[in-house]
Design a protein around this motif. Structure first.
Motif, PDB file in Angstrom:
ATOM      1  N   THR A 199     105.142  32.203  47.071  1.00 36.14           N
ATOM      2  CA  THR A 199     105.054  32.380  48.519  1.00 36.14           C
ATOM      3  C   THR A 199     103.964  31.464  49.068  1.00 36.14           C
ATOM      4  OG1 THR A 199     104.948  34.061  50.277  1.00 36.14           O
ATOM      5  CG2 THR A 199     103.370  34.295  48.477  1.00 36.14           C
ATOM      6  N   PRO A 200     104.135  30.939  50.269  1.00 32.93           N
ATOM      7  CA  PRO A 200     103.107  30.049  50.822  1.00 32.93           C
ATOM      8  C   PRO A 200     101.731  30.693  50.856  1.00 32.93           C
ATOM      9  CG  PRO A 200     105.116  29.876  52.100  1.00 32.93           C
ATOM     10  CD  PRO A 200     105.324  31.016  51.148  1.00 32.93           C
ATOM     11  N   THR A 201     100.727  29.922  50.559  1.00 30.62           N
ATOM     12  CA  THR A 201      99.352  30.389  50.600  1.00 30.62           C
ATOM     13  C   THR A 201      98.859  30.509  52.037  1.00 30.62           C
ATOM     14  OG1 THR A 201      97.075  29.811  49.996  1.00 30.62           O
ATOM     15  CG2 THR A 201      98.606  27.989  50.266  1.00 30.62           C
ATOM     16  N   LEU A 202      97.962  31.454  52.278  1.00 32.41           N
ATOM     17  CA  LEU A 202      97.385  31.619  53.608  1.00 32.41           C
ATOM     18  C   LEU A 202      96.616  30.371  54.032  1.00 32.41           C
ATOM     19  CD1 LEU A 202      96.050  35.302  53.452  1.00 32.41           C
ATOM     20  CD2 LEU A 202      98.248  34.490  54.336  1.00 32.41           C
ATOM     21  N   ASP A 203      96.115  29.623  53.075  1.00 34.45           N
ATOM     22  CA  ASP A 203      95.393  28.388  53.404  1.00 34.45           C
ATOM     23  C   ASP A 203      96.288  27.362  54.094  1.00 34.45           C
ATOM     24  OD1 ASP A 203      93.055  29.373  52.333  1.00 34.45           O
ATOM     25  OD2 ASP A 203      93.337  28.423  50.383  1.00 34.45           O
ATOM     26  N   ASP A 204      97.611  27.493  53.929  1.00 35.27           N
ATOM     27  CA  ASP A 204      98.539  26.582  54.589  1.00 35.27           C
ATOM     28  C   ASP A 204      98.925  27.051  55.986  1.00 35.27           C
ATOM     29  OD1 ASP A 204      98.597  24.690  52.614  1.00 35.27           O
ATOM     30  OD2 ASP A 204     100.427  25.418  51.658  1.00 35.27           O
ATOM     31  N   GLY A 205      98.384  28.209  56.419  1.00 36.48           N
ATOM     32  CA  GLY A 205      98.567  28.634  57.802  1.00 36.48           C
ATOM     33  C   GLY A 205      99.660  29.645  58.054  1.00 36.48           C
ATOM     34  N   CYS A 206     100.234  30.233  57.008  1.00 38.31           N
ATOM     35  CA  CYS A 206     101.270  31.243  57.255  1.00 38.31           C
ATOM     36  C   CYS A 206     100.627  32.535  57.758  1.00 38.31           C
ATOM     37  CB  CYS A 206     102.089  31.507  56.005  1.00 38.31           C
ATOM     38  SG  CYS A 206     101.250  32.419  54.695  1.00 38.31           S
ATOM     39  N   LEU A 207     101.422  33.335  58.443  1.00 41.32           N
ATOM     40  CA  LEU A 207     100.967  34.629  58.926  1.00 41.32           C
ATOM     41  C   LEU A 207     100.589  35.514  57.741  1.00 41.32           C
ATOM     42  CD1 LEU A 207     100.778  36.611  61.409  1.00 41.32           C
ATOM     43  CD2 LEU A 207     103.040  37.384  60.713  1.00 41.32           C
ATOM     44  N   ALA A 208      99.477  36.218  57.867  1.00 41.58           N
ATOM     45  CA  ALA A 208      99.054  37.171  56.836  1.00 41.58           C
ATOM     46  C   ALA A 208      99.795  38.484  57.050  1.00 41.58           C
ATOM     47  CB  ALA A 208      97.546  37.389  56.892  1.00 41.58           C
ATOM     48  N   GLY A 209     101.089  38.475  56.727  1.00 38.78           N
ATOM     49  CA  GLY A 209     101.949  39.620  56.993  1.00 38.78           C
ATOM     50  C   GLY A 209     101.612  40.817  56.126  1.00 38.78           C
ATOM     51  N   THR A 210     101.680  42.020  56.714  1.00 38.94           N
ATOM     52  CA  THR A 210     101.443  43.226  55.925  1.00 38.94           C
ATOM     53  C   THR A 210     102.531  43.424  54.889  1.00 38.94           C
ATOM     54  OG1 THR A 210     102.560  44.592  57.590  1.00 38.94           O
ATOM     55  CG2 THR A 210     100.164  44.369  57.779  1.00 38.94           C
ATOM     56  N   MET A 211     103.783  43.086  55.226  1.00 40.10           N
ATOM     57  CA  MET A 211     104.862  43.227  54.247  1.00 40.10           C
ATOM     58  C   MET A 211     104.729  42.179  53.147  1.00 40.10           C
ATOM     59  SD  MET A 211     107.323  45.045  53.195  1.00 40.10           S
ATOM     60  CE  MET A 211     107.539  46.147  54.589  1.00 40.10           C
ATOM     61  N   ARG A 212     104.279  40.993  53.494  1.00 38.97           N
ATOM     62  CA  ARG A 212     103.997  39.977  52.473  1.00 38.97           C
ATOM     63  C   ARG A 212     103.029  40.537  51.437  1.00 38.97           C
ATOM     64  NH1 ARG A 212      99.733  36.519  51.664  1.00 38.97           N
ATOM     65  NH2 ARG A 212     100.182  34.452  50.756  1.00 38.97           N
ATOM     66  N   MET A 213     101.942  41.157  51.919  1.00 40.79           N
ATOM     67  CA  MET A 213     100.959  41.739  51.022  1.00 40.79           C
ATOM     68  C   MET A 213     101.561  42.852  50.175  1.00 40.79           C
ATOM     69  SD  MET A 213      97.275  43.465  51.987  1.00 40.79           S
ATOM     70  CE  MET A 213      98.060  44.740  52.983  1.00 40.79           C
ATOM     71  N   ASN A 214     102.395  43.706  50.804  1.00 38.42           N
ATOM     72  CA  ASN A 214     103.028  44.792  50.054  1.00 38.42           C
ATOM     73  C   ASN A 214     103.924  44.265  48.946  1.00 38.42           C
ATOM     74  OD1 ASN A 214     101.849  46.834  51.587  1.00 38.42           O
ATOM     75  ND2 ASN A 214     103.529  46.894  53.058  1.00 38.42           N
ATOM     76  N   ILE A 215     104.693  43.231  49.238  1.00 38.99           N
ATOM     77  CA  ILE A 215     105.609  42.680  48.237  1.00 38.99           C
ATOM     78  C   ILE A 215     104.831  42.050  47.084  1.00 38.99           C
ATOM     79  CG2 ILE A 215     107.363  40.916  47.823  1.00 38.99           C
ATOM     80  CD1 ILE A 215     108.340  43.452  49.297  1.00 38.99           C
ATOM     81  N   ILE A 216     103.754  41.337  47.398  1.00 37.07           N
ATOM     82  CA  ILE A 216     102.919  40.761  46.335  1.00 37.07           C
ATOM     83  C   ILE A 216     102.371  41.872  45.441  1.00 37.07           C
ATOM     84  CG2 ILE A 216     100.729  39.580  45.872  1.00 37.07           C
ATOM     85  CD1 ILE A 216     101.287  37.853  48.358  1.00 37.07           C
TER      86      ILE A 216
END
Length: 289
Positions: A199-216
């Protein structure tokens, strides 16, 4: 009749109005959180609360006296009760600077607007037809300290969504100013190669999604490797699967990117784990627990 919550009051939604000096309307001076309702309660509220506090700090918006996760949960629960949402639903909370002034506000205190509506499903349901996606070329997302937050400045996502509609696509993929692929117009992005999630890193500017965090977190808990990294079009073409995540829809699998076609085995597995997590959250958050 349905209700909204605004400035400490429950209002008939037909009565809700925006004042002419509302800073959210005038300057997009605020941010928002979208949440999924399961079994009549806001899912993963703790994660959303942590993010909204981080966002408020980044925007220099000051939460009001007495604002806490307990007060917010109480207001949410009362609104859901008034709107008779006892199973599935979606909620949006718009936070903005409660102030007059022009670009320079006269004060920094926060207020907010809560709205909620029912959904037919009381759990996350994987889309039966895979999504079609392609890259949105017209605008790029600048990478800065606000890139990861859900601010009210959403014109990039609006234009990307219009582009997808006009091209007969379901979602448009967004690039940053270095041409890395970072997200879609409404979701975070994952690809799967040889059973590993990327998944794209936050350093590249993607939204810090709560669902992204849950899936990780769910993947790591279940011994599935996850890497946060820079993605480019070649990575998408080489992947076995692609799926999108957001707080309301959960997981949506992608069937095609240009001429590439994908499977959805990992999407099925992850949405099963997600629904199990949601059920456990509901049980642990029930009164008496």
């Amino acid at each position: 009749m349905s209700y909204v919550f605004h400035k400490g009051e429950f209002l008939n939604d037909s009565e809700a109005v925006i004042a002419k000096d509302n800073r959210a309307f005038r300057f997009a001076d605020g941010f928002f959180e979208s949440m999924r309702i399961v079994n009549g309660q806001a899912l993963y509220l703790e994660n959303h609360f942590a993010r909204l506090m981080d966002t408020a700090a980044a925007l220099k918006i000051r939460p009001g006296e007495g604002f806490s996760i307990e007060s917010l949960r109480s207001e949410i629960n009362e609104l859901l009760k008034r709107n008779n949402i006892t199973h599935g639903g979606r909620m949006r909370i718009t936070f903005y600077r409660k102030s007059t002034g022009f670009y320079l506000p006269k004060q920094d205190e926060m207020t907010y607007f809560i709205e909620a509506e029912p959904l037919p499903d009381n759990e996350f349901v994987l889309n039966s037809t895979g999504r079609l996606v392609d890259i949105f070329q017209d605008f790029k997302k600048e990478v800065n300290k606000l890139s990861v937050f859900k601010t009210l400045n959403c014109q990039l996502y609006v234009q990307a969504a219009i582009h997808a509609r006009d091209k007969g696509l379901d979602e448009a993929l967004i690039q940053n100013n270095k041409l890395s692929i970072i997200e879609s117009n409404s979701s975070n992005l994952f690809i799967v190669s040889n059973g590993v999630l990327y998944t794209p890193t936050l350093d590249d500017g993607c939204l810090a999604g709560t669902m992204r965090m849950n899936i990780i977190n769910l993947a790591l808990e279940n011994k599935i490797k996850v890497y946060e990294c820079t993605l480019n079009p070649h990575n998408l073409l080489a992947a076995d699967e692609m799926f999108l995540t957001n707080a309301v829809r959960g997981i949506e699998w992608v069937v095609g990117y240009r001429t590439k076609r994908y499977f959805n085995d990992m999407s099925k597995k992850m949405i099963g784990l997600l629904n199990e997590s949601a059920r456990n959250y509901g049980a642990s958050s029930s009164p008496g627990n």
